[in-house]
Design a protein around this motif. Structure first.
Motif, mmCIF file in Angstrom:
data_model
loop_
_atom_site.group_PDB
_atom_site.id
_atom_site.type_symbol
_atom_site.label_atom_id
_atom_site.label_comp_id
_atom_site.label_asym_id
_atom_site.label_seq_id
_atom_site.Cartn_x
_atom_site.Cartn_y
_atom_site.Cartn_z
ATOM 1 N N VAL A 116 -61.886 52.842 -58.402
ATOM 2 C CA VAL A 116 -60.830 52.949 -59.417
ATOM 3 C C VAL A 116 -60.922 54.294 -60.136
ATOM 4 C CG1 VAL A 116 -60.047 52.003 -61.625
ATOM 5 C CG2 VAL A 116 -60.511 50.480 -59.706
ATOM 6 N N ARG A 117 -62.147 54.742 -60.476
ATOM 7 C CA ARG A 117 -62.309 56.046 -61.131
ATOM 8 C C ARG A 117 -61.844 57.172 -60.219
ATOM 9 N NH1 ARG A 117 -67.446 53.949 -63.080
ATOM 10 N NH2 ARG A 117 -68.429 54.976 -61.306
ATOM 11 N N LEU A 118 -62.167 57.060 -58.931
ATOM 12 C CA LEU A 118 -61.727 58.073 -57.971
ATOM 13 C C LEU A 118 -60.208 58.086 -57.856
ATOM 14 C CD1 LEU A 118 -62.627 60.162 -55.854
ATOM 15 C CD2 LEU A 118 -62.638 58.294 -54.188
ATOM 16 N N GLN A 119 -59.616 56.909 -57.833
ATOM 17 C CA GLN A 119 -58.155 56.812 -57.737
ATOM 18 C C GLN A 119 -57.493 57.422 -58.977
ATOM 19 O OE1 GLN A 119 -56.759 52.802 -57.440
ATOM 20 N NE2 GLN A 119 -54.895 53.384 -56.347
ATOM 21 N N VAL A 120 -58.072 57.173 -60.145
ATOM 22 C CA VAL A 120 -57.533 57.754 -61.385
ATOM 23 C C VAL A 120 -57.593 59.280 -61.314
ATOM 24 C CG1 VAL A 120 -57.996 58.029 -63.862
ATOM 25 C CG2 VAL A 120 -57.952 55.758 -62.831
ATOM 26 N N ARG A 121 -58.687 59.845 -60.838
ATOM 27 C CA ARG A 121 -58.803 61.305 -60.722
ATOM 28 C C ARG A 121 -57.771 61.871 -59.750
ATOM 29 N NH1 ARG A 121 -65.249 62.703 -60.434
ATOM 30 N NH2 ARG A 121 -65.732 62.105 -62.563
ATOM 31 N N VAL A 122 -57.620 61.193 -58.613
ATOM 32 C CA VAL A 122 -56.654 61.676 -57.621
ATOM 33 C C VAL A 122 -55.248 61.635 -58.203
ATOM 34 C CG1 VAL A 122 -55.601 61.148 -55.379
ATOM 35 C CG2 VAL A 122 -58.083 61.142 -55.622
ATOM 36 N N ARG A 123 -54.891 60.563 -58.870
ATOM 37 C CA ARG A 123 -53.554 60.449 -59.483
ATOM 38 C C ARG A 123 -53.359 61.539 -60.547
ATOM 39 N NH1 ARG A 123 -49.724 57.287 -57.057
ATOM 40 N NH2 ARG A 123 -50.679 55.388 -56.332
ATOM 41 N N ALA A 124 -54.389 61.752 -61.363
ATOM 42 C CA ALA A 124 -54.281 62.786 -62.398
ATOM 43 C C ALA A 124 -54.092 64.155 -61.770
ATOM 44 C CB ALA A 124 -55.514 62.762 -63.284
ATOM 45 N N ARG A 125 -54.815 64.458 -60.708
ATOM 46 C CA ARG A 125 -54.664 65.733 -60.022
ATOM 47 C C ARG A 125 -53.275 65.880 -59.441
ATOM 48 N NH1 ARG A 125 -59.971 67.142 -56.678
ATOM 49 N NH2 ARG A 125 -61.014 67.614 -58.619
ATOM 50 N N GLN A 126 -52.784 64.772 -58.858
ATOM 51 C CA GLN A 126 -51.438 64.832 -58.280
ATOM 52 C C GLN A 126 -50.406 65.102 -59.370
ATOM 53 O OE1 GLN A 126 -50.980 61.101 -56.245
ATOM 54 N NE2 GLN A 126 -51.901 61.852 -54.343
ATOM 55 N N LEU A 127 -50.548 64.403 -60.489
ATOM 56 C CA LEU A 127 -49.585 64.592 -61.583
ATOM 57 C C LEU A 127 -49.710 65.995 -62.179
ATOM 58 C CD1 LEU A 127 -49.748 61.158 -63.404
ATOM 59 C CD2 LEU A 127 -47.860 62.058 -62.051
ATOM 60 N N LEU A 128 -50.913 66.472 -62.384
ATOM 61 C CA LEU A 128 -51.115 67.814 -62.931
ATOM 62 C C LEU A 128 -50.659 68.876 -61.935
ATOM 63 C CD1 LEU A 128 -54.556 67.529 -64.732
ATOM 64 C CD2 LEU A 128 -52.312 67.761 -65.775
ATOM 65 N N GLY A 129 -50.920 68.634 -60.701
ATOM 66 C CA GLY A 129 -50.481 69.582 -59.669
ATOM 67 C C GLY A 129 -48.977 69.621 -59.575
ATOM 68 N N ALA A 130 -48.314 68.481 -59.741
ATOM 69 C CA ALA A 130 -46.857 68.446 -59.682
ATOM 70 C C ALA A 130 -46.259 69.136 -60.897
ATOM 71 C CB ALA A 130 -46.364 67.007 -59.599
ATOM 72 N N CYS A 131 -46.877 68.947 -62.061
ATOM 73 C CA CYS A 131 -46.379 69.593 -63.281
ATOM 74 C C CYS A 131 -46.580 71.103 -63.188
ATOM 75 C CB CYS A 131 -47.097 69.054 -64.507
ATOM 76 S SG CYS A 131 -46.653 67.357 -64.891
ATOM 77 N N ASN A 132 -47.727 71.554 -62.739
ATOM 78 C CA ASN A 132 -47.997 72.987 -62.604
ATOM 79 C C ASN A 132 -47.088 73.609 -61.558
ATOM 80 O OD1 ASN A 132 -49.951 72.910 -64.523
ATOM 81 N ND2 ASN A 132 -51.644 72.692 -63.080
ATOM 82 N N HIS A 133 -46.816 72.901 -60.515
ATOM 83 C CA HIS A 133 -45.963 73.424 -59.445
ATOM 84 C C HIS A 133 -44.519 73.565 -59.958
ATOM 85 C CE1 HIS A 133 -44.640 74.296 -55.441
ATOM 86 N NE2 HIS A 133 -43.763 73.283 -55.487
ATOM 87 N N ASP A 134 -44.035 72.588 -60.787
ATOM 88 C CA ASP A 134 -42.679 72.651 -61.353
ATOM 89 C C ASP A 134 -42.560 73.795 -62.346
ATOM 90 O OD1 ASP A 134 -41.901 70.510 -59.847
ATOM 91 O OD2 ASP A 134 -42.230 69.023 -61.439
ATOM 92 N N SER A 135 -43.599 74.063 -63.113
ATOM 93 C CA SER A 135 -43.519 75.119 -64.119
ATOM 94 C C SER A 135 -43.524 76.496 -63.468
ATOM 95 C CB SER A 135 -44.660 74.997 -65.117
ATOM 96 O OG SER A 135 -45.874 75.189 -64.454
ATOM 97 N N ARG A 136 -44.131 76.634 -62.319
ATOM 98 C CA ARG A 136 -44.158 77.916 -61.633
ATOM 99 C C ARG A 136 -42.787 78.222 -61.034
ATOM 100 N NH1 ARG A 136 -49.393 77.344 -57.975
ATOM 101 N NH2 ARG A 136 -50.569 76.290 -59.571
ATOM 102 N N VAL A 137 -42.108 77.182 -60.568
ATOM 103 C CA VAL A 137 -40.807 77.395 -59.943
ATOM 104 C C VAL A 137 -39.802 77.860 -60.986
ATOM 105 C CG1 VAL A 137 -38.936 76.272 -58.716
ATOM 106 C CG2 VAL A 137 -41.310 75.756 -58.142
ATOM 107 N N MET A 138 -39.844 77.379 -62.169
ATOM 108 C CA MET A 138 -38.883 77.744 -63.196
ATOM 109 C C MET A 138 -39.208 79.083 -63.687
ATOM 110 S SD MET A 138 -38.410 74.523 -65.523
ATOM 111 C CE MET A 138 -37.887 73.031 -64.925
#
Length: 138
Positions: A116-138
């Motif tokens: 569960v802790r590993l899954q939480v980290r992976v989800r957080a990375r995915q969400l942070l990576g998606a947010c960082n990727h969206d901010s770079r495009v704009m």
């Protein structure tokens, strides 16, 4: 062992002293005694009977009867003791299995928490990576 021998000698002595008539005639229970011409009561009542009637009668002394009773009680005692030992063994096995199962459950829960802790980290990375990727495009 000495105590049991003394007890047996004491009981045997009591039976020997109290038995004036030592022979007891008991009918043998078998199919041939039912088919005979004489009933068991007539065999026991009459002192004279034929050789054929002897096959349906068994002569036991009071010592034999006492020995049979003692053996029956001793076998019952052994059976009760074996049952008690078996019952306590079953309880001990249940206790040991309970400890083993609790350890297995603890290990399984630790593994689940780690997943569960590993899954939480992976989800957080995915969400942070998606947010960082969206901010770079704009």
């Amino acid at each position: 062992m000495g105590v049991s021998q003394k007890w047996f000698k004491f009981v045997r002595g009591k039976f020997l002293k109290s038995s004036s008539n030592r022979d007891i005639i008991l009918p043998r229970k078998s199919a041939c005694s039912d088919s005979s011409n004489h009933s068991e009561e007539s065999i026991l009542r009459n002192e004279t009977f034929s050789f054929q009637d002897l096959s349906s009668v068994e002569v036991l002394t009071k010592e034999d009867i006492a020995a049979i009773k003692i053996q029956a009680h001793f076998r019952g005692h052994l059976a009760r003791r074996a049952y008690r030992a078996l019952r306590s063994l079953v309880k001990l096995q249940a206790l040991a299995r309970g400890v083993y199962v609790r350890n297995q459950v603890r290990i399984a829960l630790d593994c689940m928490r780690a997943l569960v802790r590993l899954q939480v980290r992976v989800r957080a990375r995915q969400l942070l990576g998606a947010c960082n990727h969206d901010s770079r495009v704009m």
